[in-house]
Design a protein around this motif. Structure first.
Motif, short mmCIF file in Angstrom:
data_model
loop_
_atom_site.label_atom_id
_atom_site.label_comp_id
_atom_site.label_asym_id
_atom_site.label_seq_id
_atom_site.Cartn_x
_atom_site.Cartn_y
_atom_site.Cartn_z
N GLN A 25 -23.26 -26.19 -12.04
CA GLN A 25 -22.96 -26.46 -10.63
C GLN A 25 -23.47 -27.84 -10.23
O GLN A 25 -22.85 -28.54 -9.42
N ARG A 26 -24.60 -28.25 -10.81
CA ARG A 26 -25.12 -29.58 -10.49
C ARG A 26 -24.23 -30.67 -11.10
O ARG A 26 -24.08 -31.75 -10.52
N THR A 77 -16.07 -27.95 -14.52
CA THR A 77 -15.93 -26.53 -14.82
C THR A 77 -14.50 -26.21 -15.24
O THR A 77 -14.27 -25.33 -16.07
N GLY A 125 -27.55 -21.92 -17.07
CA GLY A 125 -27.95 -21.54 -15.72
C GLY A 125 -27.07 -22.15 -14.66
O GLY A 125 -25.84 -22.18 -14.78
N ASN A 126 -27.73 -22.67 -13.58
CA ASN A 126 -26.97 -23.25 -12.47
C ASN A 126 -26.73 -24.75 -12.66
O ASN A 126 -26.26 -25.42 -11.74
#
Length: 490
Positions: free
Chosen positions: A401-402, A373, A397-398
């Motif tokens: 984060q993964r 990130t 989306g998320n």
């Protein structure tokens, strides 16, 4: 160029102690050869001499002699010397070993003599040499004089079982090294000159710097006797000598992260065409895992890694690195901050990777990016891609984060895992990019090649996407720079 301008560019370090008297003679003649009309116009010269056991007396290239010279040169580097004067023929038998491991120019005495002979005595072919039995056995003069077409002659008037007369004149109990500049060594040298003249020598060259102390007492002779120390001093001051090649060195900022550093080094080795150990690239690795986390600083309140990155690069610079590689994508968000303060270029992994993508896929318009990130937030890849007409696509989306979990999670790659949960996480993000229609994906974190190997990935729907590993691109580019430097030196 004026003398003052020349001085501002060069300062000399004279390695003394390899015979004290001879070193001092070259130092004195170096000062005399300087084209200065006042004290202020002389070059900066350091004369370094330390009494070391057996260094002055030994006739061979001992380990003690080699390490003494190397340590003296390293001290010169720290004190701002640019050019090393090595007033010792014996030490020139291993000058290549010294030059390969030093950033300073070591002025080659034999080069100076060879050039002087060609210019001053263009018709001469038979060169008589007064040197020691050790240097004669090492064939030092043949290495330099044979190619220009000179025949090297040595005195042959030696009593069986005894050392030759030139060696006795310098190293004997009454030799020049003992401080005896009188009739005994002069008589031996005069006899050796007569022997050389009888063999047809057209010019005689002293091959021991001590002989310069008594050169005027030897003559007159029927052929010219070169004053080697004076020729060397004039050659040093003139500055018209070739830069001897130093082995190209790649500096590596390691520890960001540690496993990625090992992966980068392996890729450098695999990318190097080599048939033996010595064909590989010289690397200097500063493994510094204590550099603060780059992503934590870019997306949170983590410590600023700028000073640590800069300090690590300066250590590589001090270690004579020619280029610096940082096998960490996120760290490149800080490169523009520190590069202006370095004297060694950082090979920008992001730029060379995007250049590679552009050349390999000329019709490409969009590129998928798997990265931390911090890298995405800093927009360093986005800017590099847009500069080459490419659009960056990241997981939606998320799924970002993964990606972070696959890298930083308790079962992520930085924790030493390369299968299981971390692989599931990165595959989920990978599939998302494929569903967005990308055909090329950058592994924009140096830990990710530890999870995903190969240049292509076949998907469940039958599509094949290309995977580009910036670590591999960086490794190959560093090898290219190193190999180009070798070609240029030759």
């Amino acid at each position: 160029m004026t003398v003052t301008q020349l001085q501002s560019r060069r300062s000399f370090g004279v390695v003394g102690g390899l015979g004290a008297l001879a070193g001092a003679d070259v130092f004195f003649k170096l000062l005399k050869a300087t084209p200065a009309q006042s004290d202020a116009e002389h070059f900066d010269v350091l004369f370094e001499q330390h009494p070391l056991k057996n260094v002055g007396a030994s006739r061979g290239a001992t380990t003690e002699r080699k390490l003494y010279i190397f340590d003296t040169i390293r001290d010169f580097e720290k004190r701002g010397v640019t050019t090393v004067v090595l007033p010792c023929f014996l030490s020139h038998t291993f000058i290549d070993e010294l030059q390969e491991n030093s950033s300073l120019q070591i002025v080659d005495m034999l080069d100076g003599l060879r050039i002087h002979l060609r210019h001053r005595f263009p018709a001469a072919r038979r060169i008589g040499v007064l040197t020691s039995d050790y240097i004669r056995g090492e064939r030092l003069f043949e290495r330099y004089f044979t190619a220009p077409g000179f025949d090297v002659l040595y005195p042959c008037s030696c009593v069986p079982g005894e050392i030759d007369p030139v060696t006795r004149a310098v190293y004997g109990e009454d030799g020049i090294k003992t401080g005896n500049l009188g009739e005994i060594p002069v008589k031996l040298l005069r006899e050796a000159c007569a022997d050389l003249i009888a063999q047809g020598a057209e010019v005689i060259v002293p091959g021991l710097t001590e002989i310069g102390l008594v050169a005027q007492q030897i003559g007159p002779l029927d052929v010219p006797l070169i004053e080697s120390n004076q020729v060397y001093a004039q050659y040093v001051v003139a500055g018209d000598y070739a830069r001897h090649g130093r082995v190209f060195k790649v500096g590596v900022v390691g520890g960001v992260g540690p496993a990625a550093t090992v992966d980068f080094v392996q890729k450098v080795v695999r990318s190097t065409p080599a048939a033996r150990d010595q064909d590989h690239i010289k690397l200097l690795i500063e493994q510094n895992p204590q550099i603060p986390d780059r992503t934590e600083n870019l997306i949170g309140e983590g410590a600023d890694p700028t000073v640590s990155l800069y300090a690590t690069c300066k250590k590589l610079e001090a270690g004579d690195a020619d280029i610096i590689a940082i096998p960490c994508n996120t760290a490149h968000a800080f490169v523009e901050r520190i590069q202006p303060y370095l004297n060694v270029p950082i090979v920008n992994m992001l730029t060379v990777t995007v250049d590679y993508v552009r050349s390999r896929f000329p019709t490409l318009r969009e590129v998928g990016l798997l990265a931390t990130t911090g890298t995405i937030t800093s927009a360093v890849y986005q800017q590099a891609l847009e500069a080459r007409g490419l659009r960056q696509i990241v997981p939606g989306g998320n799924l970002q984060q993964r990606v972070m979990s696959a890298i930083y999670g308790p079962r992520g790659v930085k924790a030493g895992f390369t299968s299981g949960e971390c692989l599931d996480d990165i595959n989920a993000a990978l599939n998302d990019l494929i569903e967005q229609g990308v055909e090329v994906i950058l592994l924009g974190c140096t830990e990710l090649p530890l999870l995903l190997s190969g240049q292509t990935i076949a998907c469940a729907n039958g599509r094949v996407v290309n995977v580009v590993d910036p670590t591999d691109v960086l490794a190959r580019r560093c090898v290219e720079y190193a190999r180009a430097a070798v070609v240029s030196a030759n």
